[in-house]
Design a protein around this motif. Structure first.
Motif, mmCIF file in Angstrom:
data_model
loop_
_atom_site.group_PDB
_atom_site.id
_atom_site.type_symbol
_atom_site.label_atom_id
_atom_site.label_comp_id
_atom_site.label_asym_id
_atom_site.label_seq_id
_atom_site.Cartn_x
_atom_site.Cartn_y
_atom_site.Cartn_z
ATOM 1 N N SER A 3 -16.950 22.579 2.214
ATOM 2 C CA SER A 3 -17.049 22.600 0.756
ATOM 3 C C SER A 3 -17.249 21.281 0.376
ATOM 4 O O SER A 3 -16.445 20.207 0.424
ATOM 5 N N ILE A 4 -18.643 21.145 -0.075
ATOM 6 C CA ILE A 4 -18.889 19.487 -0.710
ATOM 7 C C ILE A 4 -19.043 19.551 -2.040
ATOM 8 O O ILE A 4 -19.953 20.218 -2.728
ATOM 9 N N LYS A 5 -18.385 18.423 -2.908
ATOM 10 C CA LYS A 5 -18.651 18.432 -4.267
ATOM 11 C C LYS A 5 -20.101 18.006 -4.504
ATOM 12 O O LYS A 5 -20.520 16.952 -4.010
ATOM 13 N N VAL A 6 -20.902 18.665 -5.093
ATOM 14 C CA VAL A 6 -22.060 18.374 -5.551
ATOM 15 C C VAL A 6 -22.475 17.979 -6.935
ATOM 16 O O VAL A 6 -23.026 16.925 -7.452
ATOM 17 N N TRP A 7 -22.341 19.041 -7.752
ATOM 18 C CA TRP A 7 -22.653 19.052 -9.384
ATOM 19 C C TRP A 7 -21.271 18.739 -9.934
ATOM 20 O O TRP A 7 -20.743 19.441 -10.077
ATOM 21 N N ASP A 8 -21.568 17.649 -10.733
ATOM 22 C CA ASP A 8 -20.405 17.188 -11.953
ATOM 23 C C ASP A 8 -20.491 18.075 -12.903
ATOM 24 O O ASP A 8 -21.524 18.803 -13.120
#
Length: 179
Positions: A3-8
């Motif tokens: 799980s990668i944090k992409v969109w703030d």
């Protein structure tokens, strides 16, 4: 899967607020109403904030993370044609072109809409025609965008709509590094 944090949050709020504003003006408000004007101004304001955020924001929100590239876009088309799957943490090359298209289209809609409210351009046929053509172009672009998101989500097995809600992409560990 990772799980990668992409969109703030700003990117996600911008996206859904733009969806709401464009849909409201295209489908629900009376074209001659003050509400239509104010929603249009709000959309232009959103675009201004997004452009600023594209210069100073988080990694995947910055324009330098997804420069418009015809060669990279053609490579993505080639991947689609041959069944190769390349997953991108941020925007895909074709997605980047769509973003620039939609930002520019919304600004031109806003500009021509504003022009129609001025003494200099009120009642000028080409301004109203340009406004209507840009709205039609944006509508076609939105439909293409939605179709592409659905197709790419299916093709790459990365749920793009969920990522635009949660801010996170679930991707196989072997794909593009989040660094």
């Amino acid at each position: 899967m990772q799980s990668i944090k992409v969109w703030d949050p700003l990117v996600r709020i911008f996206h859904w607020a733009l969806v709401a504003g464009f849909a409201a003006n295209a489908l629900f408000t009376d074209d001659e109403s003050k509400l239509h004007e104010w929603v249009g101004y709000a959309v232009v304001g959103l675009i201004a904030v997004r452009i600023l955020w594209g210069l100073i924001g988080t990694r995947h929100a910055r324009f330098k993370d997804f420069p418009p590239s015809l060669s990279a876009s053609m490579e993505q088309v080639g991947d689609m044609a041959t069944g190769r799957v390349t997953r991108h943490v941020g925007h895909t090359p074709l997605g980047a072109l769509m973003i620039y298209n939609l930002l520019g289209s919304m600004l031109l809609i806003g500009l021509t809409g504003w022009m129609m409210t001025t003494n200099a351009f009120w009642g000028v046929g080409w301004v109203e025609e340009a406004h209507e053509v840009m709205v039609a172009w944006a509508e076609v672009s939105v439909v293409a965008h939605i179709a592409a998101v659905v197709y790419e989500s299916w093709r790459t097995k990365v749920n793009l709509p969920r990522a635009m809600v949660t801010g996170r992409k679930n991707m196989p560990a072997t794909d593009e590094s989040p660094a």
